[in-house]
Design a protein around this motif. Structure first.
Motif, PDB file in Angstrom:
ATOM      1  N   CYS A  27       0.839  -1.198   0.000  1.00 43.22           N
ATOM      2  CA  CYS A  27       0.000   0.000   0.000  1.00 43.22           C
ATOM      3  C   CYS A  27       0.874   1.248   0.000  1.00 43.22           C
ATOM      4  O   CYS A  27       2.083   1.176   0.197  1.00 43.22           O
ATOM      5  CB  CYS A  27      -0.909   0.026   1.237  1.00 43.22           C
ATOM      6  N   ARG A 101      -3.759   3.857   0.704  1.00 45.40           N
ATOM      7  CA  ARG A 101      -4.260   3.446  -0.608  1.00 45.40           C
ATOM      8  C   ARG A 101      -3.579   2.149  -1.034  1.00 45.40           C
ATOM      9  O   ARG A 101      -2.346   2.069  -1.035  1.00 45.40           O
ATOM     10  CB  ARG A 101      -3.975   4.548  -1.618  1.00 45.40           C
ATOM     11  N   THR A 103      -1.773  -0.602  -3.111  1.00 48.28           N
ATOM     12  CA  THR A 103      -0.960  -0.616  -4.324  1.00 48.28           C
ATOM     13  C   THR A 103      -1.746  -1.345  -5.420  1.00 48.28           C
ATOM     14  O   THR A 103      -2.333  -2.400  -5.156  1.00 48.28           O
ATOM     15  CB  THR A 103       0.371  -1.336  -4.053  1.00 48.28           C
ATOM     16  N   PRO A 104      -1.790  -0.793  -6.635  1.00 47.81           N
ATOM     17  CA  PRO A 104      -2.531  -1.464  -7.707  1.00 47.81           C
ATOM     18  C   PRO A 104      -2.121  -2.929  -7.865  1.00 47.81           C
ATOM     19  O   PRO A 104      -0.933  -3.243  -7.894  1.00 47.81           O
ATOM     20  CB  PRO A 104      -2.155  -0.639  -8.952  1.00 47.81           C
ATOM     21  N   PHE A 105      -3.126  -3.795  -7.895  1.00 49.26           N
ATOM     22  CA  PHE A 105      -2.988  -5.241  -8.073  1.00 49.26           C
ATOM     23  C   PHE A 105      -2.462  -5.962  -6.831  1.00 49.26           C
ATOM     24  O   PHE A 105      -2.312  -7.185  -6.860  1.00 49.26           O
ATOM     25  CB  PHE A 105      -2.103  -5.589  -9.284  1.00 49.26           C
ATOM     26  N   ARG A 203       7.362   2.093  -8.137  1.00 52.70           N
ATOM     27  CA  ARG A 203       6.164   2.718  -8.721  1.00 52.70           C
ATOM     28  C   ARG A 203       6.509   3.890  -9.629  1.00 52.70           C
ATOM     29  O   ARG A 203       5.627   4.438 -10.287  1.00 52.70           O
ATOM     30  CB  ARG A 203       5.202   3.173  -7.618  1.00 52.70           C
ATOM     31  N   SER A 222       4.921  -2.712 -11.940  1.00 51.08           N
ATOM     32  CA  SER A 222       3.531  -3.002 -11.584  1.00 51.08           C
ATOM     33  C   SER A 222       3.448  -4.423 -11.054  1.00 51.08           C
ATOM     34  O   SER A 222       4.075  -5.339 -11.605  1.00 51.08           O
ATOM     35  CB  SER A 222       2.609  -2.858 -12.791  1.00 51.08           C
ATOM     36  N   GLU A 224       1.042  -6.210 -11.433  1.00 46.91           N
ATOM     37  CA  GLU A 224       0.330  -6.988 -12.438  1.00 46.91           C
ATOM     38  C   GLU A 224       1.293  -7.942 -13.142  1.00 46.91           C
ATOM     39  O   GLU A 224       0.892  -9.039 -13.560  1.00 46.91           O
ATOM     40  CB  GLU A 224      -0.337  -6.069 -13.459  1.00 46.91           C
TER      41      GLU A 224
END
Length: 234
Positions: A27, A101, A103-105, A203, A222, A224
């Protein structure tokens, strides 16, 4: 497939235990309560306690609260002052959790990887109670039965491998089957000292340059990319 993609696949497929740094890979802990604000408040607190003279101008302007905290520790090692400041910072980190927030994925990666039987721990320089509060807020507590963070002995913060070694012992892991995911050079150095593999998460380009400069061989921009590797293994 590039050479680095091949190395990433090898890291992921061979990991039986994964040690996660919190702020960055899991995060953005300070997304809603910026770290530079907390650092400034910490310096103000040190001033109010009459100890401002302990800090250099560079330490006073740090955007990371660990900067002035470590500085006071170096000059007043083991003192009640250090204990008070560390407890103060822990409270600020807990205040930051509701505004953090993901972290994406990160959330789907954690759940997917955990379903493979891979065991996780958090190894962070933030307070363990803040890390536990964050994963609880995301419904991920079951994925992280082991959480190791900052202790009152600031000498044990990364790059010291203490929290990694504690997690490895608690999980009954072996270093050769363990992977550390971090976003800082201190994470990489701690992983080296603990004898575990390292995967860098960056990031932005600045973070990637710092990790590459410290010697990180595999860095993803990422999570991802890691999720894609897992999906290819299933």
């Amino acid at each position: 497939m590039t050479a680095e993609t091949t190395r990433l696949a090898s890291l992921v497929s061979s990991a039986r235990y994964v040690l996660w740094d919190l702020d960055g890979p899991i995060c953005r802990l300070f997304a809603g309560y910026p770290a530079h604000e907390i650092a400034g408040e910490l310096v103000e607190k040190i001033d109010r306690l009459g100890m401002g003279g302990l800090l250099t101008e560079q330490e006073r302007s740090s955007i990371d609260p660990h900067g002035p905290l470590r500085a006071v520790h170096e000059r007043r090692r083991g003192s009640d002052l250090v204990l008070e400041l560390e407890e103060w910072l822990t409270r600020r980190e807990l205040e930051a959790v509701p505004k953090a927030r993901p972290t994406p994925f990160a959330d789907p990666l954690i759940r997917t990887w955990s379903s493979f039987g891979v065991r996780f721990a958090i190894t962070t320089n933030n307070a363990a109670v803040a890390a536990s509060a964050y994963v609880e807020s995301r419904g991920l507590t079951d994925c992280f039965p082991h959480v190791y963070g900052r202790t009152p002995n600031l000498d044990l913060m990364k790059p010291n491998p203490h929290c990694l070694e504690e997690a490895i012992k608690a999980m009954g892991a072996v270093p050769s089957g363990t992977l550390m995911i971090g976003d800082a050079a201190t994470d990489l150095e701690a992983a080296r000292q603990a004898g575990v593999a390292f995967l860098g998460y960056a990031r932005n380009e600045s973070k990637e340059r710092l990790l590459r400069g410290a010697g990180a061989e595999v860095v993803v921009g990422s999570l991802e990319q890691v999720l894609d590797v897992l999906r290819s293994l299933s």
